[in-house]
Design a protein around this motif. Structure first.
Motif, PDB file in Angstrom:
ATOM      1  N   UNK A 124       0.822  -1.216   0.000  1.00 27.36           N
ATOM      2  CA  UNK A 124       0.000   0.000   0.000  1.00 27.36           C
ATOM      3  C   UNK A 124       0.850   1.257   0.000  1.00 27.36           C
ATOM      4  N   UNK A 125       1.966   1.229   0.734  1.00 29.90           N
ATOM      5  CA  UNK A 125       2.877   2.372   0.748  1.00 29.90           C
ATOM      6  C   UNK A 125       3.475   2.587  -0.629  1.00 29.90           C
ATOM      7  N   UNK A 126       3.896   1.516  -1.259  1.00 29.81           N
ATOM      8  CA  UNK A 126       4.454   1.622  -2.613  1.00 29.81           C
ATOM      9  C   UNK A 126       3.394   2.117  -3.585  1.00 29.81           C
ATOM     10  N   UNK A 127       2.179   1.632  -3.432  1.00 22.77           N
ATOM     11  CA  UNK A 127       1.080   2.089  -4.281  1.00 22.77           C
ATOM     12  C   UNK A 127       0.871   3.594  -4.117  1.00 22.77           C
ATOM     13  N   UNK A 128       0.921   4.089  -2.879  1.00 26.97           N
ATOM     14  CA  UNK A 128       0.769   5.524  -2.651  1.00 26.97           C
ATOM     15  C   UNK A 128       1.922   6.320  -3.235  1.00 26.97           C
ATOM     16  N   UNK A 129       3.143   5.795  -3.108  1.00 27.03           N
ATOM     17  CA  UNK A 129       4.297   6.506  -3.663  1.00 27.03           C
ATOM     18  C   UNK A 129       4.287   6.499  -5.191  1.00 27.03           C
ATOM     19  N   UNK A 130       3.837   5.398  -5.774  1.00 26.26           N
ATOM     20  CA  UNK A 130       3.699   5.373  -7.233  1.00 26.26           C
ATOM     21  C   UNK A 130       2.665   6.403  -7.665  1.00 26.26           C
TER      22      UNK A 130
END
Length: 158
Positions: A124-130
């Motif tokens: 989820x963190x990576x999804x937000x950063x993407x």
């Protein structure tokens, strides 16, 4: 609250299902251990007195009515009372292995939840950063501050 769920996205539901499963396993294990809780020392002393008095059948009956793992091990050993000492040790070891399996039931599922949940949070963190870096102008340093903070907020929520 609904805003938070929407911002986190579908990963919230995955994490929620994992959390409910973990709570169910923990509750089941607590109830199991509470149900089988007896004073093993007193139990073994009582069984020993009965066996020493030659009342093996009564000792076996006492051991069979208790829900505790040690009682089931003692019951299986007493059921084979005519065997030699080495054979009784093998019977006890086999019975202990069966009890360990019963005690550890559902623990692997809890281990999977404990391993996978942080990975889903990182996803989820990576999804937000993407989402943050896919906004127009971020790479040139011209992204609007509100859009940047919204994407970082979503990453932190996950």
């Amino acid at each position: 609250m609904n805003e938070l769920i929407i911002k986190i996205g579908p990963l919230f539901w995955v994490l929620s299902v994992l959390a409910v499963y973990a709570l169910a396993v923990v509750a089941e294990r607590i109830l199991y251990f509470h149900r089988i809780q007896i004073n093993t020392g007193d139990f073994l002393r009582g069984i020993s007195k009965l066996v020493n008095a030659g009342k093996t059948d009564e000792a076996r009956h006492e051991a069979s009515i208790l829900p505790e793992p040690a009682a089931r091990v003692v019951s299986s050993v007493l059921a084979h009372a005519g065997l030699r000492r080495e054979e009784l040790r093998t019977v006890a070891e086999d019975s202990v292995q069966m009890e360990v399996f019963q005690i550890e039931r559902n623990i692997r599922g809890l281990l999977v939840v404990a391993t996978v949940s942080p990975l889903i949070g990182v996803l989820g963190t990576i999804q937000g950063l993407v989402g943050f870096y896919s906004q127009p102008g971020v790479l040139e340093g011209k992204a609007p501050t509100l859009a940047m903070s919204d994407a970082v907020y979503q990453a932190l929520l996950s």
